[in-house]
Design an enzyme around this catalytic site. Sequence first.
Site, PDB file in Angstrom:
ATOM      1  N   HIS A  49       6.212  -4.832   4.940  1.00 48.44           N
ATOM      2  CA  HIS A  49       5.932  -3.399   4.844  1.00 48.44           C
ATOM      3  C   HIS A  49       6.225  -2.748   6.333  1.00 48.44           C
ATOM      4  CE1 HIS A  49       4.058   0.150   3.319  1.00 48.44           C
ATOM      5  NE2 HIS A  49       3.053  -0.454   2.748  1.00 48.44           N
ATOM      6  N   THR A  74       4.578   8.087   7.227  1.00 48.26           N
ATOM      7  CA  THR A  74       3.388   8.645   6.394  1.00 48.26           C
ATOM      8  C   THR A  74       2.433   9.188   6.961  1.00 48.26           C
ATOM      9  OG1 THR A  74       2.075   6.330   6.850  1.00 48.26           O
ATOM     10  CG2 THR A  74       3.695   6.443   4.943  1.00 48.26           C
ATOM     11  N   TYR A 103      -9.038   5.965   2.557  1.00 49.82           N
ATOM     12  CA  TYR A 103      -7.695   6.168   3.036  1.00 49.82           C
ATOM     13  C   TYR A 103      -6.651   6.572   1.904  1.00 49.82           C
ATOM     14  CZ  TYR A 103      -3.380   4.974   5.647  1.00 49.82           C
ATOM     15  OH  TYR A 103      -1.974   4.766   6.121  1.00 49.82           O
ATOM     16  N   SER A 117      -2.537   7.329   1.584  1.00 47.68           N
ATOM     17  CA  SER A 117      -1.387   7.568   2.206  1.00 47.68           C
ATOM     18  C   SER A 117      -0.391   8.600   1.532  1.00 47.68           C
ATOM     19  CB  SER A 117      -0.477   6.091   2.403  1.00 47.68           C
ATOM     20  OG  SER A 117       0.431   6.353   2.932  1.00 47.68           O
TER      21      SER A 117
END
Length: 672
Positions: free
Chosen positions: A385, A512, A499, A501
């Site tokens: 990532h 993001t 959360y 994104s």
Amino acid sequence: MARYQNICYLSRHGGMSRKISYKAQTRRGSYLYPVFYSTTAGNDYMHESIVPSDHFQRSLPRLPIPKLEQTLDRYLKSQAVLMTESEWNTTKKLANDFAGSEGIALHNQLIQRDSQNKHTSYISEPWSDMYLKDRRPVCLNHNPFITFTDDPNPKYMDQLIRATNMVVSSLRFMKTFRANLLEPDVYHLNPKESDTMKFRKFVRMLPKSISFYGAYWYKAFPLDMSQYPNLFNSTRIPRHGKDVLSLDEKAKHMLVLRNGHMYLFDAIDKDGNIVAPDVIMAHLKYIMDDPRLPNPNALGVLTTLNRDKWATIRTQLCNAGMFNEGYMKLVDSALFVLALDDHSPDTPNAVSRNFLHGDGTNRWFDKSFTLILTKDGKTAVNFEHSWGDGVAVLRYFNEVWKETTTKPFVHPDTVPANVHSERIVQKLEFAMDPKLKEYIQEAKNDYAKTCASLDVAHLEYKTFTKTFLKDHKLSPDAMLQLVIQLAYFKQCGKTAASYESCSTAAFRKGRTETIRPATNATKTACEMIEDRSGQYSVEKLREQLEWCSKYHSQLTKEAAMGNGWDRHLFVMKYYAEKEGVELPGLYQDPAYARINHIILSTSTLTSPAVVIGGFGAVTLNGYGIGYAVENERIGFNVTNYPPATNVHEFVQCLKESLDDIYHILQGKLPRK
């Protein structure tokens, strides 16, 4: 991974066919891939866009830094949902103090620093460092997975056939992008006007320095593609304290893993052309026919370690044999990893486990992405990532799936080429001393315990779908986020830090921004739906659903335009710590830590190419929630770490919450 609605929801859309685009609609527009391009039979390109891939990159607007007072106002609104009035008053005072002194200084310094680095965005370096400095293992903590939809023709699900087609189309995607021929990513707000040949001919004539503004005139929004180069020949290398990203575009070989053994062969020839599909097929067949037993000392499991520990062991590994360092460079520089598994998971949960973590022996989690195929042809991408947020991955994913299912290069009757694969395919045999073998066994055992501590549950729901919600003029994403909030409220009786994104790819080098789905609107809705007194009519409940939809859509638009609060506060804190400045009281407030201890981490992915996706829960007492709302179904894939939470109970609460929403929209009170 990128999550999306309107401009930021780009990862939800895409795909293409040969002459017409695969189109995905949003409420107001569409995100489209190629419609107008030429095709040349026999070349190495998926298509040849008349607008160069990088045509808009130079003129993309810069990611804005929000006004400090707006950031703090949004922050306090997010905090209010999670606090008592007394706690909120304390946090509000700290926010006011921050706005009046230290915050202004940090904000102004950030603006000055940003003005001196116009080639990038203010979030780029801090966000990259956040990933690269994290010492936790990348698997389960960062790497997500996305599973391809099965090929509609079962004959093409054969592992050898599908692997070959996936490899060839992956290479064609790479070559198309590197030749600057991949259709640029553009979000079309009014596709009837801008998704046309007229539009493309117009913008391609504009200088790159102003091309974005020409597209904007058509209400089309080009998106950042700066992450795309890191898809291929890229890897994350462990270093003490902070890892590094390595990119070597000259390498022509790919890395294949099977039974923990490593194989290399050139997939690009000396002239830069893709090796013939039947030759690639022959090499893969040779690897699949290798009779060796599973490797007891599979190196891949070392990529599951703590990053500092892996850095130390990697150095020892490179020094353990005269060829080891060279072998490691070959692993690092490979085009990508193809992992061929010898088993066939037969349930959604088993599929999730295999593609999310496996046993670590037939994986190399450090590479930009690994293409994984099971024995029965099920295919997924597991990606690292730090280099990107899933935007490039999903574009690659959609393009490859579309090509492999509509115009594959090898078929059930294709005969592998008569080549000497035994002379061409290189088997990597690292020299290992007893200590290295001991490290591998320890890593294997520790990883097995970690994976066993993770639980997974899956839900597929068909009572209503995306179309039903849109018919009721409600945002599908907003309703799914409400369902998640309601499920947690049913299970735990409270609201938690949440959360979602949102991609900021509408800006140059955007990454993001966070949508905070837990709001006063959702909290009130949960309390009303769960109320047992009967004081709320169906009409009142329906009104609250509409308010949740409007408010979430507003938050989404703000996040897509870089106007959330998370990244702004995060970056100011990052530079304060980097420069050794004492952190202001706002950051030392326990409430700041609590709101960033994410209990409900969510990600949505909707595409015809995607059947399921997921990631590990980001906290030990939280849930990792992958979800999709489509025209045919609603799906959830949820992970957690028992015993702090119970994922099976949570998934049952998700189903009940979906039923509640359905009953309200049908004009009925929720069942108690």
